[in-house]
Every structure is written in structure tokens, then in C-alpha cells.
Write a protein that holds these residues in place. Structure first.
Motif, PDB file in Angstrom:
ATOM      1  N   LEU A  65       0.814  -1.218   0.000  1.00 19.13           N
ATOM      2  CA  LEU A  65       0.000   0.000   0.000  1.00 19.13           C
ATOM      3  C   LEU A  65       0.846   1.267   0.000  1.00 19.13           C
ATOM      4  CD1 LEU A  65      -2.860  -1.041   2.457  1.00 19.13           C
ATOM      5  CD2 LEU A  65      -2.950  -0.858  -0.045  1.00 19.13           C
ATOM      6  N   ALA A  66       2.138   1.128   0.215  1.00 17.79           N
ATOM      7  CA  ALA A  66       3.003   2.296   0.135  1.00 17.79           C
ATOM      8  C   ALA A  66       3.146   2.787  -1.304  1.00 17.79           C
ATOM      9  CB  ALA A  66       4.384   1.975   0.714  1.00 17.79           C
ATOM     10  N   VAL A  67       2.839   1.912  -2.288  1.00 23.33           N
ATOM     11  CA  VAL A  67       2.951   2.328  -3.691  1.00 23.33           C
ATOM     12  C   VAL A  67       1.706   2.013  -4.528  1.00 23.33           C
ATOM     13  CG1 VAL A  67       5.465   2.129  -3.699  1.00 23.33           C
ATOM     14  CG2 VAL A  67       4.089   0.192  -4.421  1.00 23.33           C
ATOM     15  N   GLN A  68       0.821   1.145  -4.047  1.00 14.75           N
ATOM     16  CA  GLN A  68      -0.375   0.791  -4.816  1.00 14.75           C
ATOM     17  C   GLN A  68      -1.629   1.344  -4.125  1.00 14.75           C
ATOM     18  OE1 GLN A  68       1.974  -2.276  -7.179  1.00 14.75           O
ATOM     19  NE2 GLN A  68       0.244  -0.996  -7.625  1.00 14.75           N
ATOM     20  N   GLU A  69      -2.638   1.700  -4.922  1.00 15.62           N
ATOM     21  CA  GLU A  69      -3.881   2.248  -4.400  1.00 15.62           C
ATOM     22  C   GLU A  69      -4.662   1.180  -3.627  1.00 15.62           C
ATOM     23  OE1 GLU A  69      -5.147   5.179  -4.250  1.00 15.62           O
ATOM     24  OE2 GLU A  69      -3.679   6.256  -5.459  1.00 15.62           O
ATOM     25  N   PRO A  70      -5.187   1.523  -2.444  1.00 19.39           N
ATOM     26  CA  PRO A  70      -5.934   0.537  -1.644  1.00 19.39           C
ATOM     27  C   PRO A  70      -7.103  -0.108  -2.388  1.00 19.39           C
ATOM     28  CG  PRO A  70      -5.420   2.466  -0.324  1.00 19.39           C
ATOM     29  CD  PRO A  70      -5.010   2.802  -1.727  1.00 19.39           C
ATOM     30  N   ALA A  71      -7.877   0.692  -3.135  1.00 21.30           N
ATOM     31  CA  ALA A  71      -9.033   0.119  -3.832  1.00 21.30           C
ATOM     32  C   ALA A  71      -8.591  -0.905  -4.870  1.00 21.30           C
ATOM     33  CB  ALA A  71      -9.845   1.229  -4.497  1.00 21.30           C
ATOM     34  N   TYR A  72      -7.479  -0.654  -5.534  1.00 22.29           N
ATOM     35  CA  TYR A  72      -6.946  -1.594  -6.518  1.00 22.29           C
ATOM     36  C   TYR A  72      -6.453  -2.865  -5.841  1.00 22.29           C
ATOM     37  CZ  TYR A  72      -3.514  -3.617  -9.769  1.00 22.29           C
ATOM     38  OH  TYR A  72      -2.791  -4.473 -10.550  1.00 22.29           O
TER      39      TYR A  72
END
Length: 346
Positions: A65-72
């Protein structure tokens, strides 16, 4: 040199792949993982599997989650469960509609979400995609722990790959951006990090994630995207934005690029890394630049990777190799061996 191997490095890959309008056998076959591991063994790497503690999703999620969107991320985790409940659901999730500027209303049906989060026909999601993607992340997280502890070089055998995965979108056989996740993890130890992408295809996802940051330099050497995947990114005028201006460098090369021309481009890239004063290096490592690769258009020989390894080592930086592409299975083990032995020989 330690080689951290995803626990799912040799599992069956996706079944189908959309290639210029044709559905063909997906090139990420299980033999890829086996041959890459064999090459690492031939190069006398110490093979290490991630510790069980680091395989737990709860241990990996914060780094993701430090680099990817939570919803994704939530979508990837639950996509197959929701898709498989549909009547007559296919055995793999392919988008059959792509949102565009005329379609802006978000829709949470499984078919609509597939179009929203999967950018192309090269990244179908199956029953074990999320598990396998987590395995790749576990490998790079384990690898970064060794670098932060003082190791000078580590190789992470990731499968699936990651450099096409954007902050909120899967594409090009990539779901979670392993190189980006590793880079962010290394930022807890090193203040300035360079990512050097030597895969055949532009590392568009990695570029997008760091495009507005000045603490991470992103460089990609790849086939000219004018008529080559991913088509919409990878051009020379993409130099970063805001705080990240001049912190992104693309070096597109023409079809038929040979070793001499490639090494010249590599030397240019390494000079920029040196000027950036990077404290550590992440190498997004693809072998689809090999002359016989079915998804490539360059003309590198197996011995070319020995030279590439030597030149990268000349930077003298703590280095993490993160596995990306390479689909000519017959030459993979030798190509991997050449790269690693070249790096180790300096």
C-alpha cells in the motif's frame, strides 16, 4: 550472492494472452521460473526462500500500500472470488470493456471492475493470481532486508513480474509492482535510489509511481514504443513532473539493436545514475532483449548479459536485481548465469 526465490516461481502461469488481436498461449510459462532458478544455481547463488513470517499477507500489505492504491489492491485480492460466482464465468478474468472519456460512471459489477483495473489482454486474473503476486512481493521484501543489513547484491526471482503494474492498474503480465515496492522499502535505509529497467519493454508502471518524486530516479532502456508495447509511454520527452522533473529518463532503441548499441545506451544510463548520487540501485531485470525472444526485437547474445552485469557492477552500489521478463525459455538459464557472473566478476 543470495537469490531470493518466490515460493510460487514455478507454478503454472495464465493460459491465454492477447497478442495483436490473437489469443495465443500465454508466454509466462512455468518453465521460465525453473530456467531462471537453474541459471542462478549455475552462477553459484545461494538460493533462499522467503521466511514463513514474510509470506503472510498482513506482513506484506503495508509495503504494497506504500505504492499501490488501496481500492486496486482490494480488487486484486477479491476479484476471482466475485468473478467465479457469476453464471458461466470464464476460467480467467479478461476485460471485455475499457473505460474511456465517454464512460465515467464507476460500476462495481465484476465485469465492469475488470475493465477498470485490467488495462490489456496480457494480464488475465485467475484463481491463484493474488497468491502468486504476493509471493513475488515476499521475495523482494526479503531481498531488501538483506540489502539493508549490509549485503552488496541480492537477486529476487519474482513471478509474476511487476514493472508494468501501475499504482491502480494491472497490465503486461504484472499485478503488483515488485521493483517499486522494493524501492520504497529501501527508502527506509537509503535516501536516494535509482531504478534501472533493462527489460525489453518500457517500465511504465514504475515510471508512473515515481514520476513526481525527486528521491527516486527512474531509467528505462527499451524498444521504441512508436510501434511496440506499451505504445503510450516510454518516449524521451517524459522527464518527470513537479518535484520529479528530470528524475525520469527513457532511452528507446530501434528494432535490431545489437550489443554495441545497447551497451552505449547503458553507459549513458549509468552516468545519469552516478550524477544522481544514488545510494542504492534496483535493476528491473528482463531477458526479453535476447535475439530470439518471441516478445522482443533486439539482437543481444547470451554473452551480452555478462557485459551488462559488469557495467552495472562498476557503479559500486548496493544492488537489487528484480526479475521481470524473458520468454525464450531455452536460453534463459544461460542468460541469467551470464548476467550474474558478469556482475560478480568485477
Amino acid at each position: 550472492m543470495k537469490a531470493i526465490v518466490s515460493p510460487y516461481f514455478d507454478v503454472r502461469g495464465p493460459a491465454k494472452f492477447l497478442w495483436r488481436g490473437h489469443f495465443i498461449e500465454h508466454p509466462d510459462v512455468a518453465q521460465r521460473g525453473n530456467q531462471i532458478r537453474l541459471g542462478l544455481e549455475k552462477a553459484e547463488c545461494e538460493i533462499v526462500f522467503p521466511s514463513q513470517a514474510k509470506l503472510h499477507e498482513s506482513m506484506l500489505r503495508e509495503s504494497i500500500l506504500a505504492v499501490q492504491e488501496p481500492a486496486y489492491v482490494n480488487y486484486l485480492e477479491s476479484a476471482w472470488e466475485h468473478w467465479s460466482r457469476m453464471e458461466n464465468a470464464s476460467t480467467e478474468i479478461f476485460p471485455n470493456i475499457s473505460p474511456n472519456r465517454h464512460l465515467t460512471q464507476f460500476n462495481e459489477s465484476p465485469v465492469a471492475l475488470a475493465g477498470w483495473y485490467i488495462a490489456d489482454g496480457a494480464a488475465p486474473i485467475g484463481e491463484y493470481t493474488w497468491r502468486n503476486a504476493l509471493g513475488s512481493v515476499s521475495a523482494v521484501i526479503e531481498a531488501t532486508s538483506y540489502l539493508k543489513a549490509g549485503e552488496l547484491v541480492v537477486y529476487a526471482l519474482c513471478r509474476p513480474s511487476g514493472h508494468h503494474a501501475c499504482r491502480d492498474m494491472a497490465m503486461g503480465m504484472c499485478f503488483l509492482n515488485n521493483a517499486a515496492i522494493a524501492t520504497q522499502e529501501l527508502r527506509t535505509k537509503f535516501s536516494r535510489i535509482a531504478i534501472l529497467d533493462i527489460d525489453m519493454h518500457h517500465g511504465n508502471g514504475t515510471q508512473q509511481i515515481f514520476y513526481q518524486r525527486s528521491d527516486v530516479l527512474t531509467i528505462s532502456i527499451h524498444g521504441n514504443p512508436t510501434n511496440f508495447y506499451p505504445f503510450y509511454t516510454g518516449f524521451e520527452n517524459e522527464r518527470g513532473r513537479g518535484n520529479g522533473e528530470e528524475c525520469n529518463l527513457n532511452i528507446p532503441l530501434p528494432p535490431g539493436t545489437n550489443e554495441a548499441s545497447y551497451l552505449q545506451a547503458l553507459e549513458k544510463a549509468l552516468a545519469v545514475v552516478s550524477s544522481f548520487k544514488a545510494e542504492a540501485l534496483v535493476v528491473a531485470t528482463g531477458f526479453d532483449t535476447f535475439k530470439s525472444d518471441p516478445l522482443g526485437c533486439f539482437a543481444l547474445e547470451s554473452t551480452s548479459y555478462n557485459q551488462i552485469g559488469r557495467k552495472i557492477k562498476s557503479l559500486g552500489l548496493p544492488t537489487l536485481f528484480v526479475q521481470e521478463g524473458g520468454y525464450f525459455v531455452e536460453a534463459l538459464s544461460e542468460n541469467v548465469r551470464q548476467l550474474v557472473t558478469g556482475f560478480k566478476s568485477v
